[in-house]
Design a protein around this motif. Sequence first.
Motif, PDB file in Angstrom:
ATOM      1  N   THR A  11     -43.878 -66.893 -39.526  1.00 33.95           N
ATOM      2  CA  THR A  11     -44.231 -65.641 -40.605  1.00 33.95           C
ATOM      3  C   THR A  11     -43.589 -64.196 -40.060  1.00 33.95           C
ATOM      4  O   THR A  11     -43.066 -64.594 -38.641  1.00 33.95           O
ATOM      5  CB  THR A  11     -45.602 -65.654 -40.673  1.00 33.95           C
ATOM      6  OG1 THR A  11     -45.852 -64.611 -39.077  1.00 33.95           O
ATOM      7  CG2 THR A  11     -46.357 -66.476 -40.617  1.00 33.95           C
ATOM      8  N   VAL A  12     -43.758 -63.787 -41.005  1.00 34.91           N
ATOM      9  CA  VAL A  12     -42.737 -62.368 -41.085  1.00 34.91           C
ATOM     10  C   VAL A  12     -43.709 -61.856 -39.122  1.00 34.91           C
ATOM     11  O   VAL A  12     -42.591 -60.745 -38.754  1.00 34.91           O
ATOM     12  CB  VAL A  12     -42.626 -61.373 -41.581  1.00 34.91           C
ATOM     13  CG1 VAL A  12     -42.509 -59.804 -41.752  1.00 34.91           C
ATOM     14  CG2 VAL A  12     -41.610 -61.545 -42.998  1.00 34.91           C
ATOM     15  N   PRO A  13     -44.495 -61.887 -39.275  1.00 35.14           N
ATOM     16  CA  PRO A  13     -45.379 -61.152 -37.905  1.00 35.14           C
ATOM     17  C   PRO A  13     -44.851 -62.133 -36.747  1.00 35.14           C
ATOM     18  O   PRO A  13     -44.536 -61.100 -35.988  1.00 35.14           O
ATOM     19  CB  PRO A  13     -46.901 -61.201 -38.315  1.00 35.14           C
ATOM     20  CG  PRO A  13     -47.037 -61.334 -40.162  1.00 35.14           C
ATOM     21  CD  PRO A  13     -45.916 -61.638 -40.467  1.00 35.14           C
ATOM     22  N   GLU A  14     -44.784 -62.919 -36.815  1.00 28.53           N
ATOM     23  CA  GLU A  14     -44.438 -63.562 -35.668  1.00 28.53           C
ATOM     24  C   GLU A  14     -43.780 -63.691 -35.548  1.00 28.53           C
ATOM     25  O   GLU A  14     -42.971 -63.538 -34.199  1.00 28.53           O
ATOM     26  CB  GLU A  14     -44.492 -65.287 -36.141  1.00 28.53           C
ATOM     27  CG  GLU A  14     -46.554 -65.741 -36.286  1.00 28.53           C
ATOM     28  CD  GLU A  14     -46.156 -67.222 -36.654  1.00 28.53           C
ATOM     29  OE1 GLU A  14     -47.924 -68.214 -36.180  1.00 28.53           O
ATOM     30  OE2 GLU A  14     -45.249 -67.797 -37.827  1.00 28.53           O
ATOM     31  N   MET A  16     -41.144 -60.505 -35.962  1.00 29.90           N
ATOM     32  CA  MET A  16     -42.030 -59.654 -35.596  1.00 29.90           C
ATOM     33  C   MET A  16     -42.017 -59.133 -34.006  1.00 29.90           C
ATOM     34  O   MET A  16     -41.508 -58.959 -33.315  1.00 29.90           O
ATOM     35  CB  MET A  16     -42.852 -58.323 -36.237  1.00 29.90           C
ATOM     36  CG  MET A  16     -42.541 -58.096 -37.578  1.00 29.90           C
ATOM     37  SD  MET A  16     -43.842 -57.411 -38.954  1.00 29.90           S
ATOM     38  CE  MET A  16     -44.937 -55.726 -37.715  1.00 29.90           C
ATOM     39  N   GLY A  22     -40.249 -53.534 -35.903  1.00 31.00           N
ATOM     40  CA  GLY A  22     -41.677 -53.703 -36.674  1.00 31.00           C
ATOM     41  C   GLY A  22     -40.767 -54.562 -38.377  1.00 31.00           C
ATOM     42  O   GLY A  22     -39.966 -55.326 -37.976  1.00 31.00           O
ATOM     43  N   ARG A  23     -42.094 -54.175 -38.794  1.00 30.27           N
ATOM     44  CA  ARG A  23     -41.604 -55.319 -40.790  1.00 30.27           C
ATOM     45  C   ARG A  23     -40.479 -54.670 -40.650  1.00 30.27           C
ATOM     46  O   ARG A  23     -39.606 -55.514 -41.808  1.00 30.27           O
ATOM     47  CB  ARG A  23     -43.749 -55.230 -41.062  1.00 30.27           C
ATOM     48  CG  ARG A  23     -43.649 -55.617 -42.255  1.00 30.27           C
ATOM     49  CD  ARG A  23     -44.675 -54.855 -42.942  1.00 30.27           C
ATOM     50  NE  ARG A  23     -44.341 -55.285 -44.437  1.00 30.27           N
ATOM     51  CZ  ARG A  23     -44.936 -56.050 -45.089  1.00 30.27           C
ATOM     52  NH1 ARG A  23     -45.707 -57.369 -44.564  1.00 30.27           N
ATOM     53  NH2 ARG A  23     -45.217 -55.889 -46.536  1.00 30.27           N
ATOM     54  N   SER A  24     -40.726 -53.060 -41.320  1.00 27.70           N
ATOM     55  CA  SER A  24     -39.260 -52.877 -42.557  1.00 27.70           C
ATOM     56  C   SER A  24     -37.992 -53.312 -41.765  1.00 27.70           C
ATOM     57  O   SER A  24     -36.909 -54.006 -42.223  1.00 27.70           O
ATOM     58  CB  SER A  24     -39.139 -51.306 -42.355  1.00 27.70           C
ATOM     59  OG  SER A  24     -40.965 -50.851 -42.756  1.00 27.70           O
ATOM     60  N   THR A  25     -37.679 -53.663 -39.788  1.00 22.91           N
ATOM     61  CA  THR A  25     -36.127 -53.737 -39.052  1.00 22.91           C
ATOM     62  C   THR A  25     -36.701 -55.703 -39.692  1.00 22.91           C
ATOM     63  O   THR A  25     -35.042 -55.718 -40.248  1.00 22.91           O
ATOM     64  CB  THR A  25     -36.837 -53.367 -38.008  1.00 22.91           C
ATOM     65  OG1 THR A  25     -36.806 -52.128 -38.136  1.00 22.91           O
ATOM     66  CG2 THR A  25     -34.944 -53.940 -37.388  1.00 22.91           C
ATOM     67  N   VAL A  26     -37.942 -56.149 -39.677  1.00 19.79           N
ATOM     68  CA  VAL A  26     -37.350 -57.772 -40.062  1.00 19.79           C
ATOM     69  C   VAL A  26     -36.807 -58.365 -41.529  1.00 19.79           C
ATOM     70  O   VAL A  26     -36.503 -58.438 -41.854  1.00 19.79           O
ATOM     71  CB  VAL A  26     -38.898 -57.879 -40.014  1.00 19.79           C
ATOM     72  CG1 VAL A  26     -38.857 -59.751 -40.198  1.00 19.79           C
ATOM     73  CG2 VAL A  26     -39.197 -58.746 -38.254  1.00 19.79           C
ATOM     74  N   TYR A  27     -37.450 -56.840 -42.309  1.00 21.09           N
ATOM     75  CA  TYR A  27     -37.138 -57.426 -43.676  1.00 21.09           C
ATOM     76  C   TYR A  27     -35.871 -56.741 -44.193  1.00 21.09           C
ATOM     77  O   TYR A  27     -34.820 -57.289 -45.089  1.00 21.09           O
ATOM     78  CB  TYR A  27     -38.033 -56.486 -44.649  1.00 21.09           C
ATOM     79  CG  TYR A  27     -39.291 -57.824 -44.416  1.00 21.09           C
ATOM     80  CD1 TYR A  27     -39.649 -58.176 -46.440  1.00 21.09           C
ATOM     81  CD2 TYR A  27     -40.699 -57.250 -44.164  1.00 21.09           C
ATOM     82  CE1 TYR A  27     -39.989 -59.420 -45.894  1.00 21.09           C
ATOM     83  CE2 TYR A  27     -41.598 -57.983 -44.119  1.00 21.09           C
ATOM     84  CZ  TYR A  27     -41.396 -58.873 -45.042  1.00 21.09           C
ATOM     85  OH  TYR A  27     -42.761 -59.406 -45.919  1.00 21.09           O
TER      86      TYR A  27
END
Length: 63
Positions: A11-14, A16, A22-27
Amino acid sequence: MTTANTDELLTVPEVMARLKLGRSTVYDLIRSRRLASITVGRARRVPVDAVRNFITYKIEEAA
């Protein structure tokens, strides 16, 4: 036949947590196609191999 590890989806949190970003950087990485991902229904998932490839690329880029 593939191993279970190569089929693992994060998942995105994983992602991260693994990359300590951070979330924005991953996206942003996903949006710019520097980090491969898939959509399952409405959920975004990142293959564990994509995270490994991203880390390897960044290490080689820094060398």
